[in-house]
Design a protein around this motif. Structure first.
Motif, PDB file in Angstrom:
ATOM      1  N   ARG A 138       0.890  -1.246  -0.019  1.00 31.63           N
ATOM      2  CA  ARG A 138       0.060   0.045  -0.044  1.00 31.63           C
ATOM      3  C   ARG A 138       0.784   1.253  -0.007  1.00 31.63           C
ATOM      4  O   ARG A 138       0.463   2.375  -0.649  1.00 31.63           O
ATOM      5  CB  ARG A 138      -0.999   0.136   1.143  1.00 31.63           C
ATOM      6  N   ARG A 139       1.945   1.114   0.701  1.00 37.05           N
ATOM      7  CA  ARG A 139       2.648   2.502   0.794  1.00 37.05           C
ATOM      8  C   ARG A 139       3.640   2.632  -0.617  1.00 37.05           C
ATOM      9  O   ARG A 139       3.870   3.833  -0.997  1.00 37.05           O
ATOM     10  CB  ARG A 139       3.790   2.437   1.846  1.00 37.05           C
ATOM     11  N   ALA A 140       4.037   1.475  -1.328  1.00 36.68           N
ATOM     12  CA  ALA A 140       4.615   1.622  -2.603  1.00 36.68           C
ATOM     13  C   ALA A 140       3.764   1.677  -3.700  1.00 36.68           C
ATOM     14  O   ALA A 140       4.011   1.907  -4.688  1.00 36.68           O
ATOM     15  CB  ALA A 140       5.489   0.500  -2.685  1.00 36.68           C
ATOM     16  N   GLU A 141       2.442   1.662  -3.651  1.00 33.69           N
ATOM     17  CA  GLU A 141       1.479   1.746  -4.540  1.00 33.69           C
ATOM     18  C   GLU A 141       1.626   2.863  -5.561  1.00 33.69           C
ATOM     19  O   GLU A 141       1.604   2.840  -6.944  1.00 33.69           O
ATOM     20  CB  GLU A 141       0.051   1.446  -4.137  1.00 33.69           C
ATOM     21  N   ASN A 142       1.586   4.188  -4.913  1.00 34.11           N
ATOM     22  CA  ASN A 142       1.578   5.201  -5.827  1.00 34.11           C
ATOM     23  C   ASN A 142       3.122   5.382  -6.608  1.00 34.11           C
ATOM     24  O   ASN A 142       2.706   5.669  -7.648  1.00 34.11           O
ATOM     25  CB  ASN A 142       1.367   6.397  -4.652  1.00 34.11           C
ATOM     26  N   SER A 143       3.944   5.067  -6.066  1.00 37.79           N
ATOM     27  CA  SER A 143       5.237   4.871  -6.690  1.00 37.79           C
ATOM     28  C   SER A 143       5.222   4.068  -7.823  1.00 37.79           C
ATOM     29  O   SER A 143       5.689   4.273  -8.974  1.00 37.79           O
ATOM     30  CB  SER A 143       6.502   4.787  -5.663  1.00 37.79           C
ATOM     31  N   VAL A 144       4.731   2.848  -7.595  1.00 36.03           N
ATOM     32  CA  VAL A 144       4.744   1.798  -8.872  1.00 36.03           C
ATOM     33  C   VAL A 144       3.993   2.142  -9.873  1.00 36.03           C
ATOM     34  O   VAL A 144       4.381   2.272 -11.195  1.00 36.03           O
ATOM     35  CB  VAL A 144       4.191   0.606  -8.321  1.00 36.03           C
ATOM     36  N   GLU A 145       2.733   2.911  -9.461  1.00 36.66           N
ATOM     37  CA  GLU A 145       1.807   3.447 -10.565  1.00 36.66           C
ATOM     38  C   GLU A 145       2.319   4.426 -11.490  1.00 36.66           C
ATOM     39  O   GLU A 145       2.363   4.468 -12.731  1.00 36.66           O
ATOM     40  CB  GLU A 145       0.414   4.035  -9.816  1.00 36.66           C
ATOM     41  N   LYS A 146       3.121   5.339 -10.831  1.00 37.80           N
ATOM     42  CA  LYS A 146       3.541   6.549 -11.261  1.00 37.80           C
ATOM     43  C   LYS A 146       4.879   6.093 -12.451  1.00 37.80           C
ATOM     44  O   LYS A 146       4.894   6.586 -13.531  1.00 37.80           O
ATOM     45  CB  LYS A 146       4.214   7.518 -10.323  1.00 37.80           C
ATOM     46  N   THR A 147       5.702   5.207 -11.938  1.00 35.88           N
ATOM     47  CA  THR A 147       6.480   4.708 -12.848  1.00 35.88           C
ATOM     48  C   THR A 147       6.128   3.899 -13.915  1.00 35.88           C
ATOM     49  O   THR A 147       6.729   4.080 -15.000  1.00 35.88           O
ATOM     50  CB  THR A 147       7.435   3.583 -11.873  1.00 35.88           C
ATOM     51  N   ILE A 148       5.078   3.168 -13.809  1.00 33.34           N
ATOM     52  CA  ILE A 148       4.423   2.382 -14.973  1.00 33.34           C
ATOM     53  C   ILE A 148       3.838   3.639 -16.194  1.00 33.34           C
ATOM     54  O   ILE A 148       4.240   3.431 -17.361  1.00 33.34           O
ATOM     55  CB  ILE A 148       3.399   1.739 -14.565  1.00 33.34           C
ATOM     56  N   ASP A 149       3.338   4.644 -15.669  1.00 37.10           N
ATOM     57  CA  ASP A 149       3.009   5.732 -16.284  1.00 37.10           C
ATOM     58  C   ASP A 149       4.117   6.550 -17.014  1.00 37.10           C
ATOM     59  O   ASP A 149       4.226   6.685 -18.475  1.00 37.10           O
ATOM     60  CB  ASP A 149       2.281   6.659 -15.648  1.00 37.10           C
ATOM     61  N   ARG A 150       5.043   6.599 -16.366  1.00 42.05           N
ATOM     62  CA  ARG A 150       6.512   7.282 -16.985  1.00 42.05           C
ATOM     63  C   ARG A 150       7.002   6.306 -18.074  1.00 42.05           C
ATOM     64  O   ARG A 150       7.234   6.586 -19.063  1.00 42.05           O
ATOM     65  CB  ARG A 150       7.325   7.457 -15.935  1.00 42.05           C
ATOM     66  N   LEU A 151       7.239   4.865 -17.890  1.00 37.94           N
ATOM     67  CA  LEU A 151       7.499   3.881 -18.667  1.00 37.94           C
ATOM     68  C   LEU A 151       6.982   3.812 -19.871  1.00 37.94           C
ATOM     69  O   LEU A 151       7.389   3.911 -21.231  1.00 37.94           O
ATOM     70  CB  LEU A 151       7.715   2.401 -18.013  1.00 37.94           C
ATOM     71  N   VAL A 152       5.414   3.744 -19.738  1.00 43.70           N
ATOM     72  CA  VAL A 152       4.556   3.765 -21.091  1.00 43.70           C
ATOM     73  C   VAL A 152       4.762   5.252 -21.873  1.00 43.70           C
ATOM     74  O   VAL A 152       4.834   4.954 -22.914  1.00 43.70           O
ATOM     75  CB  VAL A 152       3.152   3.770 -20.463  1.00 43.70           C
ATOM     76  N   SER A 153       4.876   6.279 -21.225  1.00 48.54           N
ATOM     77  CA  SER A 153       5.245   7.462 -21.995  1.00 48.54           C
ATOM     78  C   SER A 153       6.452   7.629 -22.880  1.00 48.54           C
ATOM     79  O   SER A 153       6.366   7.924 -23.764  1.00 48.54           O
ATOM     80  CB  SER A 153       4.899   8.619 -21.067  1.00 48.54           C
ATOM     81  N   GLU A 154       7.349   6.837 -22.091  1.00 50.00           N
ATOM     82  CA  GLU A 154       8.817   6.833 -22.956  1.00 50.00           C
ATOM     83  C   GLU A 154       8.662   5.833 -23.887  1.00 50.00           C
ATOM     84  O   GLU A 154       9.602   6.115 -24.854  1.00 50.00           O
ATOM     85  CB  GLU A 154       9.718   6.430 -21.783  1.00 50.00           C
ATOM     86  N   GLN A 155       7.988   4.701 -23.883  1.00 52.54           N
ATOM     87  CA  GLN A 155       8.108   3.813 -25.000  1.00 52.54           C
ATOM     88  C   GLN A 155       7.007   3.768 -25.947  1.00 52.54           C
ATOM     89  O   GLN A 155       7.208   3.314 -27.105  1.00 52.54           O
ATOM     90  CB  GLN A 155       7.903   2.400 -24.043  1.00 52.54           C
ATOM     91  N   ILE A 156       5.910   4.548 -25.953  1.00 60.88           N
ATOM     92  CA  ILE A 156       5.103   4.813 -26.884  1.00 60.88           C
ATOM     93  C   ILE A 156       4.855   5.950 -27.061  1.00 60.88           C
ATOM     94  O   ILE A 156       4.624   6.875 -26.798  1.00 60.88           O
ATOM     95  CB  ILE A 156       3.492   4.186 -26.362  1.00 60.88           C
ATOM     96  N   ASP A 157       5.331   6.074 -28.636  1.00 61.79           N
ATOM     97  CA  ASP A 157       5.575   7.567 -29.202  1.00 61.79           C
ATOM     98  C   ASP A 157       4.200   7.424 -30.473  1.00 61.79           C
ATOM     99  O   ASP A 157       4.474   6.617 -31.326  1.00 61.79           O
ATOM    100  CB  ASP A 157       6.781   7.701 -29.848  1.00 61.79           C
ATOM    101  N   LEU A 158       3.374   8.435 -30.255  1.00 63.59           N
ATOM    102  CA  LEU A 158       2.402   8.550 -31.392  1.00 63.59           C
ATOM    103  C   LEU A 158       2.881   9.681 -32.505  1.00 63.59           C
ATOM    104  O   LEU A 158       2.179   9.410 -33.628  1.00 63.59           O
ATOM    105  CB  LEU A 158       0.993   9.163 -30.778  1.00 63.59           C
TER     106      LEU A 158
END
Length: 158
Positions: A138-158
């Motif tokens: 629960r304490r790490a949840e927000n950090s993990v979610e933000k990391t996933i969003d950052r990785l997606v934005s870096e990898q998928i370029d429209l």
């Protein structure tokens, strides 16, 4: 004369297998980094996938389940504590695009399920530790979610 505006609507399509490969690759790199915490000399965390990522695509959402093996070593001074566990994490990422074709994502950890609940080994005893691990998640949840969003934005370029 009044200006008229036109709108063109395009549907975003993701190939499930390509997206699964991206998630797998980023997950492998992210897990390697998660296990290397130079700030914490007392605790070592080793994460690895213990199965394949399951992926489900729906309109503007991506749902995925990630099975993980967790190995923890903690130096408690007089002794070292060890714990092993297996967990499934269920995430959902909602995505949108703006006028400038920028992809925006919002990831949420919906639930987790222990495949093998964590137990701490101390002096030959096995002590259940799922409630402690749930608190850490629960304490790490927000950090993990933000990391996933950052990785997606870096990898998928429209």
């Amino acid at each position: 004369m009044a200006e008229t505006k036109s709108a063109i609507y395009l549907a975003l399509q993701f190939e499930a297998e390509r997206l699964k490969k991206i998630i797998d690759r980023q997950l492998d790199e992210g897990l390697l980094q998660a296990g290397q915490s130079p700030d914490d000399k007392l605790m070592q965390v080793e994460l690895s996938k213990c199965g394949s990522v399951q992926l489900q695509l729906a309109s503007n959402r991506i749902k995925y389940r990630i099975p993980l093996q967790i190995r923890l070593t903690y130096d408690a001074g007089l002794t070292k504590l060890y714990s092993n566990a297996k967990i499934e994490l269920d995430f959902e990422t909602a995505y949108t695009t703006d006028e400038g074709w920028t992809l925006t994502t919002k990831t949420a950890l919906h639930k987790h399920r222990w495949i093998e609940a964590p137990r701490i080994k101390v002096a030959g005893l096995d002590i259940p530790a799922a409630s402690i691990a749930d608190f850490v998640i629960r304490r790490a949840e927000n950090s993990v979610e933000k990391t996933i969003d950052r990785l997606v934005s870096e990898q998928i370029d429209l």
